[in-house]
Scaffold this motif. Sequence first.
Motif, short mmCIF file in Angstrom:
data_model
loop_
_atom_site.label_atom_id
_atom_site.label_comp_id
_atom_site.label_asym_id
_atom_site.label_seq_id
_atom_site.Cartn_x
_atom_site.Cartn_y
_atom_site.Cartn_z
N GLY A 170 12.38 0.55 0.59
CA GLY A 170 12.21 0.09 -0.94
C GLY A 170 11.17 -0.88 -0.98
O GLY A 170 10.33 -1.26 -1.80
N GLU A 171 11.41 -2.13 0.06
CA GLU A 171 10.50 -3.16 0.39
C GLU A 171 9.08 -2.87 0.74
O GLU A 171 7.99 -3.10 0.04
N ARG A 172 8.72 -1.57 1.69
CA ARG A 172 7.37 -1.00 2.03
C ARG A 172 6.98 -0.45 0.66
O ARG A 172 5.74 -0.50 0.52
N ARG A 173 7.77 0.27 0.13
CA ARG A 173 7.06 0.77 -1.24
C ARG A 173 6.71 -0.11 -2.14
O ARG A 173 5.67 0.03 -2.86
N GLY A 174 7.53 -1.22 -2.44
CA GLY A 174 7.09 -2.27 -3.15
C GLY A 174 5.82 -2.85 -2.95
O GLY A 174 5.04 -3.31 -3.62
N GLU A 175 5.73 -3.21 -1.65
CA GLU A 175 4.45 -3.97 -1.05
C GLU A 175 3.38 -2.98 -1.25
O GLU A 175 2.26 -3.29 -1.70
N ARG A 230 -7.10 3.06 3.08
CA ARG A 230 -7.96 2.06 3.48
C ARG A 230 -7.27 0.70 4.11
O ARG A 230 -7.51 0.08 4.88
N ALA A 231 -6.42 0.20 2.84
CA ALA A 231 -5.65 -1.01 3.04
C ALA A 231 -4.69 -0.86 4.40
O ALA A 231 -4.43 -1.85 4.97
N ALA A 252 2.38 -2.98 -4.69
CA ALA A 252 1.74 -4.24 -5.19
C ALA A 252 0.48 -4.16 -4.76
O ALA A 252 -0.77 -4.62 -5.61
N ILE A 253 0.02 -3.69 -3.65
CA ILE A 253 -1.39 -3.59 -2.73
C ILE A 253 -2.33 -2.83 -3.68
O ILE A 253 -3.32 -2.95 -4.25
N ALA A 254 -1.53 -1.45 -4.06
CA ALA A 254 -2.44 -0.50 -5.05
C ALA A 254 -2.65 -0.99 -6.44
O ALA A 254 -3.94 -0.91 -6.63
N GLU A 255 -1.65 -1.71 -6.91
CA GLU A 255 -2.01 -2.13 -8.12
C GLU A 255 -3.15 -3.35 -8.26
O GLU A 255 -4.10 -3.31 -8.95
N LEU A 256 -3.17 -4.33 -7.24
CA LEU A 256 -4.19 -5.19 -7.10
C LEU A 256 -5.60 -4.77 -6.88
O LEU A 256 -6.44 -4.97 -7.66
N LEU A 257 -5.55 -3.80 -5.70
CA LEU A 257 -6.89 -3.19 -5.60
C LEU A 257 -7.34 -2.32 -6.61
O LEU A 257 -8.60 -2.26 -6.87
N GLY A 258 -6.20 -1.58 -7.19
CA GLY A 258 -6.81 -0.98 -8.41
C GLY A 258 -7.44 -1.79 -9.31
O GLY A 258 -8.24 -1.18 -9.97
N ALA A 293 -5.26 1.25 7.12
CA ALA A 293 -6.01 1.47 8.16
C ALA A 293 -6.68 0.13 8.70
O ALA A 293 -7.00 -0.30 9.77
N MET A 294 -7.52 -0.52 7.66
CA MET A 294 -8.24 -1.64 7.91
C MET A 294 -7.20 -3.12 7.64
O MET A 294 -6.66 -3.43 8.57
N SER A 295 -7.37 -3.50 6.56
CA SER A 295 -6.35 -4.55 6.04
C SER A 295 -6.41 -4.60 4.59
O SER A 295 -7.82 -4.40 3.91
N PRO A 296 -5.56 -5.09 3.78
CA PRO A 296 -5.85 -5.27 2.73
C PRO A 296 -6.91 -6.31 2.18
O PRO A 296 -7.82 -6.16 1.15
#
Length: 193
Positions: A125-130, A161-162, A133-139, A164-167
């Motif tokens: 759940g924490e990983r999905r939440g993170e 990409r986030a 959040a990353i997908a929303e910010l980058l989106g 594989a590379m980094s956010p």
Amino acid sequence: MTGKRRIAWPGRPFSGVHFRVDAVYQRTIGELRARGSLLWLVFTPLARDATAAALQQVVAEIDAGAASAEERAELYTALLVMAAIDPWGHTLWKELVTMVEDKEEGLLRRTPIIGEMIIEAEQRGERRGEQRAIAELLGRLFARRIGRQPTAEEERTIVERARAMSPGEVEDALLDLEGEALARWLAEPIRSS
């Protein structure tokens, strides 16, 4: 289904086991309860009519009917394992965990297999939440640079990409590239850093 498994030589007296396979997932909670034993109640999450309200009654019955704290813990553990199977898609596991914890605080975390299941579920759940959040910010960054929301495929690529590379590197690309250059960058194969 009934059957037997013979281990003695033919012509000798029977030695082996007689068995009966009972498809408890085809039963209702009432049918399982009518069998008159707390043991059958552990299969109620598999019943086709399982609901959170029905399982709350089952938890109360186990709590009241168990002969000892050890038996109650074992029945709760079995109940939760059956809820994790979930053949009907009831998704009652989380509610059941809460019900059992309300009755016996800390019991589940002290029970090795269930404690591990809870910790694993929390981490997922924490990983999905993170990731969300990353997908929303980058989106949002993508939308500001391109002038539209990313498609599902573009969003998936951004998240990949986030990972594989980094956010941060993806954020830099989203801030530095514009329009077609950003679209081309998303279409390129992903290179890990």
